[in-house]
Every structure is written in C-alpha cells, then in structure tokens.
Design an enzyme around this catalytic site. Structure first.
Site, PDB file in Angstrom:
ATOM      1  CD  GLU A  49      60.531 -38.953 -10.552  1.00  0.00           C
ATOM      2  OE1 GLU A  49      59.753 -38.618  -9.621  1.00  0.00           O
ATOM      3  OE2 GLU A  49      61.098 -40.058 -10.578  1.00  0.00           O
ATOM      4  CG  ASP A  60      53.187 -36.902  -2.822  1.00  0.00           C
ATOM      5  OD1 ASP A  60      53.923 -37.756  -3.343  1.00  0.00           O
ATOM      6  OD2 ASP A  60      52.482 -36.112  -3.469  1.00  0.00           O
TER       7      ASP A  60
END
Length: 254
Positions: A49, A60
C-alpha cells in the site's frame, strides 16, 4: 501482472499467510520510493500500500499524519507519484490508499487511465462510502484496478455480507474503532468478528490498524488470511532507515 484478487487468492490457496505493508509515498523523498518498494518485496510483501499525502487525513494516527506532512513538505503530489509509478516496476501489486478529494481532484477517469501502465492494481479510499462506490466503479469498468472495501467492528452481519460479496482484491478488516497506529488492547470480540468475516468472504481477509508486534501477527494469522502493517513500518523508515526496517519486519514473522 494478474489481478490483485487472483494474486492474493493464489497465495491463500497455497496456504501462505498474506502480508501487506503500508508506507507513505514520498515521506522520505520520492527518489527513495523504488528502494523502499524493493525492500518490502524482499521482506515478503504480498502487495504494498502506498499512501497518498492529504491535508486532512481523518483516519490516520499521528505517525502517518506526520509522514504525510513530511511528504507534502518534500513536494510530493499525486501527479508526481503517478509519473514515478509509470517509470518503475514492482514485482508485487501496488495499492494506492488515499482520500477521495485527492483522487477526484485529479480526475478519476484520468487517474485510472494514467495508472493503466503501472503496477497499481488496487485502491483504498476510506472516506468513500460503499453507497457511493460507483463513483469509482463506473470509470474503472475497463480497468483491472480493484476497489478495496473496509469492514469495521461496528458493521452489522447484514452489512458485512453486503461488503464482502461486492469486494475485490481483499477485504480490509479494521481491528479497532479509531485511527491507525499503536494499539495494545484489542476488543475481545475482535477475533470472533474476524472469523465471521473470513467465513463469509469469497476473497482473502486481512487485519489492519495497530498491528505492530510478532504476537499481533501470529494471533491475527490464526483468525484471518493475513495482516496489514502501517504505522510501525512508517516510523521505522523515518527513524531507522531501510536496512534496519527490513530486519525489524522480518522479526515480526519469525
């Protein structure tokens, strides 16, 4: 290169546990990205990724947020990343992970077209709801790029069945309610949750968010098809460099 679904399913059929690392593209400079990809492949990555830096990364944790800030400061843009990916080769499939605004600002049809000659075989867009997936799927009809679904701990049985039946590539099973990063106490119901998703899913299921120890890897591999490791690797690449990161990754699987 074959489709992401085919490649991962083939490894699952061979009884191999899958490992997908996440790194922030450009956090250490885009000029180092190819070397980082090579290191991750040598460390056993099934696919990789690549995070696309964004100004408001709501899913995040602090490590990846900081990596995104560093990447943006170093001048990384989606345009530059795509151009780089058009000129390098990865032995394993690449997956772009980013926020909807970045991809739609670029233009989804143009993006998919520009990625058609690259090793990008999947996309994860955490803020694009399942109900709006056609915004990706319609322009992607002629593409072999998979749209990867996230399944959370709060997903109902009905929702899980809906998500996994329409999934491509792999199913991303989120292991915590919250942001990415360190986590030392997983909910007791998590393992039953992972087992349920894996039993329902026709394609591989990988656990991600907070995976950072050998114990995590061993435990999750008992309940699903593999793991996704992000913040742990991003932090190592920033603080320790490529060689040490490779050694530390390998220690998670011994």
């Amino acid at each position: 290169m074959k489709s992401l679904t085919h490649i991962l399913q083939q490894q699952k059929d061979q009884k191999k546990k899958l490992f997908i690392p996440y790194i922030m593209a450009g956090a250490n400079g885009l000029e180092r990205l190819e070397e980082e990809i090579e290191m991750l492949v040598a460390s056993g990555a099934s696919a990789i990724e690549l995070g696309v830096p964004f100004s408001d990364p709501v899913a995040d944790g602090p490590v990846i947020q900081l990596a995104g800030i560093q990447s943006r400061k170093r001048g990384t843009t989606l345009n530059k990343l795509v151009k780089l990916l058009q000129n390098i080769h990865s032995p394993v499939p690449l997956i772009l992970m980013g926020y909807a605004n970045s991809f739609f600002h670029y233009g989804m049809e143009k993006l998919l077209s520009d990625l058609s000659t690259t090793d990008v075989k999947g996309m994860i867009i955490p803020d694009l709801p399942y109900e709006h997936r056609d915004l990706f799927l319609i322009p992607a009809k002629a593409s072999d790029i998979a749209f990867i679904q996230l399944v959370t701990l709060t997903s109902s049985d009905e929702r899980i069945e809906q998500l996994v039946n329409d999934a491509e590539g792999f199913v991303y099973a989120v292991t915590i309610n919250g942001i990415t990063g360190k986590n030392t106490q997983y909910q007791e119901k998590l393992y039953a949750h992972l087992k349920k998703i894996t039993e329902k899913s026709p394609i591989p299921v990988l656990a991600g968010f907070g995976v950072s120890t050998a114990e995590h890897v061993t435990t999750f591999n008992q309940h699903c098809d593999g793991v996704i490791i992000g913040s742990y690797i991003v932090n190592l690449l920033d603080k320790k460099g490529i060689a040490v990161t490779q050694t530390k990754i390998k220690s998670l699987f011994n």
